[in-house]
Design an enzyme around this catalytic site. Structure first.
Site, short mmCIF file in Angstrom:
data_model
loop_
_atom_site.label_atom_id
_atom_site.label_comp_id
_atom_site.label_asym_id
_atom_site.label_seq_id
_atom_site.Cartn_x
_atom_site.Cartn_y
_atom_site.Cartn_z
N CYS B 91 0.83 -1.20 0.00
CA CYS B 91 0.00 0.00 0.00
C CYS B 91 0.88 1.27 0.00
O CYS B 91 1.65 1.45 -0.93
CB CYS B 91 -0.97 -0.06 1.19
SG CYS B 91 -2.42 0.95 0.94
N ARG B 126 -11.38 6.30 -4.99
CA ARG B 126 -10.68 5.50 -4.00
C ARG B 126 -10.99 4.01 -4.21
O ARG B 126 -12.14 3.64 -4.42
CB ARG B 126 -11.12 5.92 -2.59
CG ARG B 126 -10.20 5.43 -1.51
CD ARG B 126 -10.55 6.01 -0.15
NE ARG B 126 -9.60 5.51 0.84
CZ ARG B 126 -8.43 6.07 1.11
NH1 ARG B 126 -8.08 7.19 0.49
NH2 ARG B 126 -7.61 5.53 1.97
N HIS B 192 -3.30 -4.53 1.52
CA HIS B 192 -2.58 -4.23 2.76
C HIS B 192 -2.96 -5.23 3.82
O HIS B 192 -3.48 -6.30 3.53
CB HIS B 192 -2.88 -2.80 3.19
CG HIS B 192 -4.30 -2.60 3.63
ND1 HIS B 192 -5.06 -1.58 3.19
CD2 HIS B 192 -5.08 -3.32 4.46
CE1 HIS B 192 -6.26 -1.67 3.74
NE2 HIS B 192 -6.30 -2.71 4.50
#
Ligand SMILES: [Zn+2]
Lengths: 440, 237
Positions: B91, B126, B192
């Site tokens: 990430c 996003r 992540h």
């Protein structure tokens, strides 16, 4: 000191003043809301608190603002522990009020958004003291509309990983609301442990700091004021030296607390040591009690009365309640987020444990936080993992060296032990387990 | 055999349980009787130059910028890579390994570490949710890489970097259906949290690169259940 305090509790709020038309509109809205709530209860769709508030607000958009007026308000917010702390504070004030306990209204069911608060207040229009659990997102509104006397800020961590970036902007909204309230703003009772809370409180007219011995600080690496790194020195329990933190880039630092928690005891500003001996378990509830004591003191209830009241609290909104599944007696505990799990694991006293986990919106869709919680402390217990994300938890326990069994189905998992067990759960399985165990 | 795993700046880059990746690597080595040392380094401490695997996690914009400044000032990560260390970034930790990355509303590019030939900038929306990819150059069930992504930056690969995987479900690098990047012994990826806990074969691959030897496979029903559950969930949603 107690005598002076109770005189203060007798003080009435300035009565609200509305025109006849305004009052009538609120009354009509409340009557319609109550009818809707009754229908909802009859249809077994829950307590009806939220539908009552919703109908009221539709018929009178100013209903919450009106209902907040004419009362002395103590509000409680924070990520974890709001419901329990609200119950503790309400019980403390009731003990101080004695025969006049009717003067108090509280949203005891945990409905803590606009509708839930309006619903609770609407049911007791004559109660002039309100203890309100307030969701983090509506703190600023309640400060603006209700001009609370006291505001408790317990802690502030990411509730859900996929929403982490929202917490700084929420802290800013609190700070702005406190600043805008100025000299009319509340006295804040707040944890001195968390940089974001201390920063948000810079807008407050007065703050009573509490050293809450929080076990969770993974969410405050950077300064909310200047973005520099926060340095920490952990508390040393052997020499009872409290922990410290400070920003490496600006003047933000841990303030000096006046109330302190040390293991199982609470130390008041005069240095008197109190043994709360609560019925709700855990170190974190001692911290919640310390905040409630400081708030009760501000509202006019002495500490010994307040503690006497708090000891009557057993199972706030169903938390820590015992449910029966076949021949299993299960203590049900809710931990909504990583900080909640970190706090709750040390209070699992039974050898047999069920851990339940889901990841729908209310639980947080991302379960990465499992790796920030010290599951290693469960080594030696008989653990069953359950719920839709039991696979993630199982792998976490594999790496933590905790032996366990996996059973995705909740009700079957509750039959894999017998006798007394502890159950720790995220939000969605907790609600299901309460139903399965006949508690809801 | 001995192995040193270095967890880099956990307090800045570790908000998504990323320390789990280091724990997974350490345990999987330990289970094979390899002598493992897990070293945590915080800003202000010097990075060891003789670490075998450096693990870098995810974090918010501000933390990401502080971390890259501290790593460049320290400089030891370059010495370690020259000496043959493996670097694994997820990430935000993936983005800072690149040439540049944009953060926040201004999207002003910040200089990265330049260990991966990639640039990252703010994407159109996003990327949040479960991700499933196919590991390039691998076959079989192990080649499914499952994870959870949450990032606003998208990444373009330059000539010197190869994509780690191809996206089946999710966003990944965001521009061309690829996910992650590999350049020599430096690997970055968007999923992540402990992506290595979900993908033990990827964890073993990092260990094998660092140790320069092939490892025996470890069977574990826990991982099998988790992978079945996650693959089923992402395919039905
Ligand atoms: Zn600062």
């Amino acid at each position: 000191m107690d005598a002076m305090s109770s005189a203060e509790l007798d003080r009435r709020a300035t009565p609200a003043r509305f025109t006849r038309a305004e009052t009538l509109r609120l009354q009509t809205a409340h009557a319609a809301g109550s009818a809707a709530a009754l229908a909802s209860r009859l249809a077994r769709r829950g307590s009806g608190a939220s539908i009552r508030g919703k109908v009221m607000e539709r018929l009178d958009p100013r209903s919450l603002e009106k209902l907040l007026q004419g009362r002395r308000i103590a509000m409680v917010s924070g990520t974890n522990g709001k419901t329990t702390t609200t119950h503790l504070l309400a019980a403390a004030l009731r003990a101080g009020l004695g025969a006049a306990a009717d003067r108090l209204v509280t949203n005891a069911d945990g409905a803590n958004l606009h509708y839930g608060i309006a619903s609770a207040l609407g049911q007791k229009p004559d109660a002039d003291i309100a203890v309100l659990e307030t969701d983090e997102r509506v703190v600023a509104d309640v400060v603006r509309m209700g001009r609370p006397e006291v505001m408790v800020l317990l802690n502030f961590s990411r509730d859900q990983l996929d929403r982490h970036h929202e917490i700084t902007s929420m802290g800013r909204a609190w700070r702005d609301a406190l600043e805008a309230a100025g000299a009319d703003g509340p006295v804040v009772v707040a944890s001195a442990e968390e940089p974001l809370i201390v920063w948000a409180c810079r807008g407050a007219r007065k703050v009573i700091w509490v050293d809450t011995q929080s076990v969770w600080n993974a969410d405050s690496a950077l300064c909310p004021e200047c973005g520099a790194r926060i340095e920490r020195v952990e508390a040393d329990t052997d020499s009872s030296t409290p922990g410290r933190w400070w920003c490496t880039g600006c003047s933000l630092a841990k303030p000096t607390p006046t109330w302190r928690v040390s293991n199982e005891v609470i130390v008041d500003p005069e240095g008197t040591i109190w043994h709360p001996k609560l019925q709700v378990p855990g170190q974190f509830n001692v911290s919640n009690a310390a905040c409630a004591l400081a708030a009760a003191d501000l509202m006019g209830v002495g500490t010994s009365d307040a503690i006497r009241g708090m000891r009557t609290v057993t199972s706030p909104a169903g938390r820590f309640a015992t449910a029966t599944f076949g021949d299993t007696e299960a203590r049900l505990m809710l931990a909504k987020n990583p900080a909640g799990w970190a706090e709750a694991l040390p209070i699992l006293t039974c050898d047999d444990v069920v851990l339940a986990i889901d990841s729908v919106a209310a639980d947080g869709k991302d379960v990465s936080w499992l790796w920030d919680v010290q599951f290693e402390q469960l080594v030696g217990k008989n653990v069953v993992v359950t719920g839709p994300r039991c696979g993630d938890l199982s792998v976490r326990l594999l790496y933590a060296g905790v032996e366990h069994r996996v059973q995705p189905d909740l009700s079957q998992a509750m039959r894999m032990h017998s006798g007394r067990i502890d159950v720790l759960s995220t939000y969605t399985p907790f609600q299901k387990l309460r139903k399965l165990g006949g508690l809801a | 055999m001995s192995l040193e795993i270095v967890l880099v700046y956990q307090s800045l880059l570790g908000i998504y349980g990323d320390q789990g990746n280091a724990m997974v690597l350490a345990k999987r080595a330990e289970w094979r009787d390899i002598d493992v040392r897990l070293t945590q380094v915080e800003p202000g401490d010097e990075l060891p130059t003789d670490g075998d695997i450096f693990v870098i996690g995810g974090g918010e914009d501000g933390a990401q910028t502080s971390a890259v400044e501290a790593l460049r000032a320290d400089g030891n990560i370059y010495r370690a890579v020259d000496a043959g260390a493996v670097v694994f970034g997820v990430c935000a930790g993936y983005q800072i390994l690149g040439n540049s990355f944009g953060v926040g509303s201004d999207d002003e590019p910040r200089q990265g570490l330049g260990l991966l030939d990639i640039t990252s900038e703010r994407g159109p929306e996003r990327a949040v949710g479960e991700i499933l990819t196919r590991w390039n150059g691998r076959t079989g069930d192990d080649a499914w890489l499952t994870g959870f992504e949450n990032h606003s930056g998208y990444t373009r690969l330059g000539a010197d970097a190869e994509p780690l995987a191809t996206v089946e479900v999710g966003v990944g690098n965001g521009f061309d259906g690829t996910e992650g990047a590999v350049q020599g012994r430096v690997i970055g990826t968007y999923p992540h949290g402990p992506v290595l806990a979900r993908n033990p074969a990827l964890a073993d691959h990092l260990l094998e690169m660092a140790l320069g030897t092939e490892l025996d496979r470890l069977e574990s029903p826990e991982h099998d259940i988790l992978r079945q559950q996650r693959l089923a969930a992402v395919r039905t949603s």
